[in-house]
Design an enzyme around this catalytic site. Structure first.
Site, PDB file in Angstrom:
ATOM      1  N   ARG A 154      -2.258  -7.192   2.846  1.00 34.74           N
ATOM      2  CA  ARG A 154      -1.781  -6.140   1.947  1.00 34.74           C
ATOM      3  C   ARG A 154      -2.917  -5.372   1.502  1.00 34.74           C
ATOM      4  O   ARG A 154      -4.159  -5.925   0.912  1.00 34.74           O
ATOM      5  CB  ARG A 154      -1.324  -6.956   0.559  1.00 34.74           C
ATOM      6  CG  ARG A 154      -0.433  -8.193   0.855  1.00 34.74           C
ATOM      7  CD  ARG A 154       0.247  -8.737  -0.235  1.00 34.74           C
ATOM      8  NE  ARG A 154       1.136  -7.808  -0.710  1.00 34.74           N
ATOM      9  CZ  ARG A 154       2.579  -7.929  -0.572  1.00 34.74           C
ATOM     10  NH1 ARG A 154       2.765  -8.703   0.395  1.00 34.74           N
ATOM     11  NH2 ARG A 154       3.276  -7.018  -1.071  1.00 34.74           N
TER      12      ARG A 154
ATOM     13  N   GLU B 199     -19.545  -1.392  -3.875  1.00 33.04           N
ATOM     14  CA  GLU B 199     -19.019  -0.246  -4.397  1.00 33.04           C
ATOM     15  C   GLU B 199     -19.918   0.956  -3.636  1.00 33.04           C
ATOM     16  O   GLU B 199     -21.029   0.811  -3.322  1.00 33.04           O
ATOM     17  CB  GLU B 199     -19.501   0.032  -5.989  1.00 33.04           C
ATOM     18  CG  GLU B 199     -18.156  -0.929  -6.786  1.00 33.04           C
ATOM     19  CD  GLU B 199     -18.819  -0.925  -8.079  1.00 33.04           C
ATOM     20  OE1 GLU B 199     -20.077  -0.752  -8.206  1.00 33.04           O
ATOM     21  OE2 GLU B 199     -17.818  -1.195  -8.532  1.00 33.04           O
TER      22      GLU B 199
ATOM     23  N   LYS C  11       3.313  -3.654   6.181  1.00 41.20           N
ATOM     24  CA  LYS C  11       5.032  -3.979   6.494  1.00 41.20           C
ATOM     25  C   LYS C  11       4.859  -3.876   8.113  1.00 41.20           C
ATOM     26  O   LYS C  11       4.458  -4.843   8.491  1.00 41.20           O
ATOM     27  CB  LYS C  11       5.489  -2.800   5.953  1.00 41.20           C
ATOM     28  CG  LYS C  11       5.082  -2.536   4.483  1.00 41.20           C
ATOM     29  CD  LYS C  11       5.933  -1.386   3.750  1.00 41.20           C
ATOM     30  CE  LYS C  11       5.900  -1.555   2.243  1.00 41.20           C
ATOM     31  NZ  LYS C  11       4.761  -0.874   1.547  1.00 41.20           N
TER      32      LYS C  11
ATOM     33  N   TYR D 166     -19.856  -7.514  -3.109  1.00 44.74           N
ATOM     34  CA  TYR D 166     -19.435  -6.203  -3.817  1.00 44.74           C
ATOM     35  C   TYR D 166     -20.155  -5.108  -2.888  1.00 44.74           C
ATOM     36  O   TYR D 166     -21.185  -5.070  -2.324  1.00 44.74           O
ATOM     37  CB  TYR D 166     -20.217  -6.314  -5.050  1.00 44.74           C
ATOM     38  CG  TYR D 166     -19.310  -6.232  -6.224  1.00 44.74           C
ATOM     39  CD1 TYR D 166     -18.160  -5.028  -6.349  1.00 44.74           C
ATOM     40  CD2 TYR D 166     -19.146  -7.601  -6.979  1.00 44.74           C
ATOM     41  CE1 TYR D 166     -17.450  -5.255  -7.288  1.00 44.74           C
ATOM     42  CE2 TYR D 166     -18.353  -7.315  -7.981  1.00 44.74           C
ATOM     43  CZ  TYR D 166     -17.192  -6.405  -8.212  1.00 44.74           C
ATOM     44  OH  TYR D 166     -16.363  -6.248  -9.144  1.00 44.74           O
TER      45      TYR D 166
ATOM     46  N   ASP E 299       4.000   9.695   3.306  1.00 44.54           N
ATOM     47  CA  ASP E 299       3.848   8.185   3.046  1.00 44.54           C
ATOM     48  C   ASP E 299       4.488   7.393   4.201  1.00 44.54           C
ATOM     49  O   ASP E 299       5.742   7.313   4.181  1.00 44.54           O
ATOM     50  CB  ASP E 299       4.580   7.672   1.941  1.00 44.54           C
ATOM     51  CG  ASP E 299       4.359   6.498   1.458  1.00 44.54           C
ATOM     52  OD1 ASP E 299       4.045   5.576   2.321  1.00 44.54           O
ATOM     53  OD2 ASP E 299       4.497   6.170   0.348  1.00 44.54           O
TER      54      ASP E 299
HETATM   55  N1  DSN Z   1       7.614  -2.696  -2.509  1.00 43.24           N
HETATM   56  C1  DSN Z   1       7.612  -2.298  -1.313  1.00 43.24           C
HETATM   57  C2  DSN Z   1       8.987  -2.275  -0.555  1.00 43.24           C
HETATM   58  O1  DSN Z   1       9.663  -3.436  -0.800  1.00 43.24           O
HETATM   59  O2  DSN Z   1       9.206  -1.283   0.029  1.00 43.24           O
HETATM   60  C3  DSN Z   1       7.153  -0.737  -1.451  1.00 43.24           C
HETATM   61  O3  DSN Z   1       6.082  -0.752  -2.300  1.00 43.24           O
END
Ligand code: DSN
Length: 393
Positions: free
Chosen positions: A231, A48, A225, A46, A196
């Site tokens: 994640r 914080e 991504k 932990y 973003d």
């Molecule tokens: N769910 C994601 C996507 O597939 O683009 C974005 O949060």
């Protein structure tokens, strides 16, 4: 593993991932090092607070880890630590966007974000998201004909709505975003600009997409991504003072992440993010990012050649939308047929869609994951052929 039930599920998922062709634009395959960091003993801790100011003892190592992750994040995007700050604690993209909004826009204030149905994201103020309930969204979209962002139209919306924050970026927009125009718009209406870059963060890191940093006040990204990490999410913010306040943008964002929205950060995820950031700074990643875009362009082109309509006529990124309804197949049926053939995509609304999200007019296709698997242009041609055959039946 003693728990055989879970072990079997892990094995089954591994087999599924190894045997299917993953064209989900937001997915990727992480390295074993990322997995190792994610499954490390950091999960037990932990922490914080922030490095040097924690609410729990025993955090000397986590402090080093969090500082290193931040340093790597700034270095990857060539940011001067005197001008930019970074927060590596967000659990994922949605909490990160919520944290930015919570930091910079008073509840009830206006944010201007791309409409979900036009390629934006839920957390850019869409009505079904808490961001659309706590703040009022002034949505913008794409031109009906070109299916590209209509910057002239956007400026009109911005002038009318006078948002506190403008958000650029989304989850299903395949073209390069003109960040300079967004900056001009934000300056004209005295708004802050959040970019973003969740979808294209890896492409920016690899030099395959323009950097948003010269234009933004805040840049956030998920790390799983095109960036090919675990994640999680990170938020970069410019060290700008807030007028009539002792606080700067990074102060507000840090307070918003913790204690505003989150409790203890996931130190194991931060460790895995740090690994991914280092991997993304290697020369091989540059090649990877360029190949991702070449693969997406080839796949879109090959599908077009076979008579499939690609939204906006092509792509500059790792993803594109294909209008399957134009040939009489709903997005739901298209994705199900492809899945039976071992090709995984997601059904997706296309701009000005007349159908519903649960069975929209198209599918979204991305090449980040298959490029990690080593696929190249010639494979994209074969893939297009297989997709065409599957959908034409
Ligand atoms: N769910 C994601 C996507 O597939 O683009 C974005 O949060």
């Amino acid at each position: 593993m003693k728990d055989k039930e879970i072990q079997n599920l892990i094995k089954a998922e591994k087999r599924r991932q190894e045997t299917a062709v993953d064209l989900i634009a937001s997915e990727n395959f992480v390295s074993n090092d990322v997995l190792e960091a994610l499954g490390s003993v950091f999960t037990n801790k932990y922490a914080e607070g922030y490095p040097g100011a924690r609410y729990y003892g025993g955090n000397a190592v986590v402090d080093d880890l969090e500082r290193l992750a931040g340093k790597r994040a700034l270095k990857l995007y060539r940011l001067d630590p005197k001008k930019w700050s970074v927060n590596v604690q967000p659990y994922s993209g949605s909490p990160a966007n919520l944290a930015v909004l919570h930091a910079l826009v008073p509840v009830g204030g206006k944010v201007m974000g791309m409409d979900l149905n036009m390629g934006g994201h839920l957390t850019h103020g869409y009505r079904a998201s808490v961001t659309g309930k706590l703040w009022r969204q002034a949505p913008y979209g794409v031109d009906k004909k070109t299916e590209c962002i209509d910057y002239g139209g956007l400026m009109k919306i911005a002038k009318k709505a006078k948002p506190k924050l403008i958000i650029a970026g989304g989850s299903a927009y395949s073209r390069v975003v003109d960040f300079k125009k967004f900056r001009k718009m934000a300056d004209t209406v005295d708004a802050l600009l959040l970019i973003d870059m969740s979808h294209f963060a890896g492409l920016v890191a690899g030099g395959a997409y323009p950097s948003p940093f010269p234009y933004a006040d805040v840049v956030m990204t998920t790390t799983h991504k095109t960036l090919r990490g675990p994640r999680a999410a990170i938020i970069f913010s410019r060290r700008t003072a807030i007028p009539h306040s002792k606080l700067s943008i990074p102060d507000l964002i840090d307070r918003s992440v913790f204690p505003g929205l989150q409790g203890g950060p996931h130190a194991n995820a931060i460790a895995a993010v740090a690994v991914a950031l280092k991997e993304a700074s290697a020369p091989a990643f540059k090649k990877y990012a360029q190949q991702v875009v070449r693969n997406a362009r080839t796949l879109a082109f090959e599908l077009q050649k076979r008579g499939w309509r690609i939204v906006s006529g092509g792509t500059d990124t790792h993803l594109f939308l294909m209008d399957t309804w134009e040939r009489g197949i709903g997005g739901k049926e298209a994705s199900e047929r492809l899945e039976k053939a071992g090709i995984i995509v997601n059904k997706n609304m296309i701009p000005y869609d007349t159908r519903k999200p649960s069975d929209p007019s198209g599918i979204r296709i991305g090449t980040a994951a298959v490029t990690t698997r080593g696929l190249k242009e010639k494979d994209m041609r074969r893939l297009a052929e297989r997709m065409d055959k599957t959908l034409s039946r």
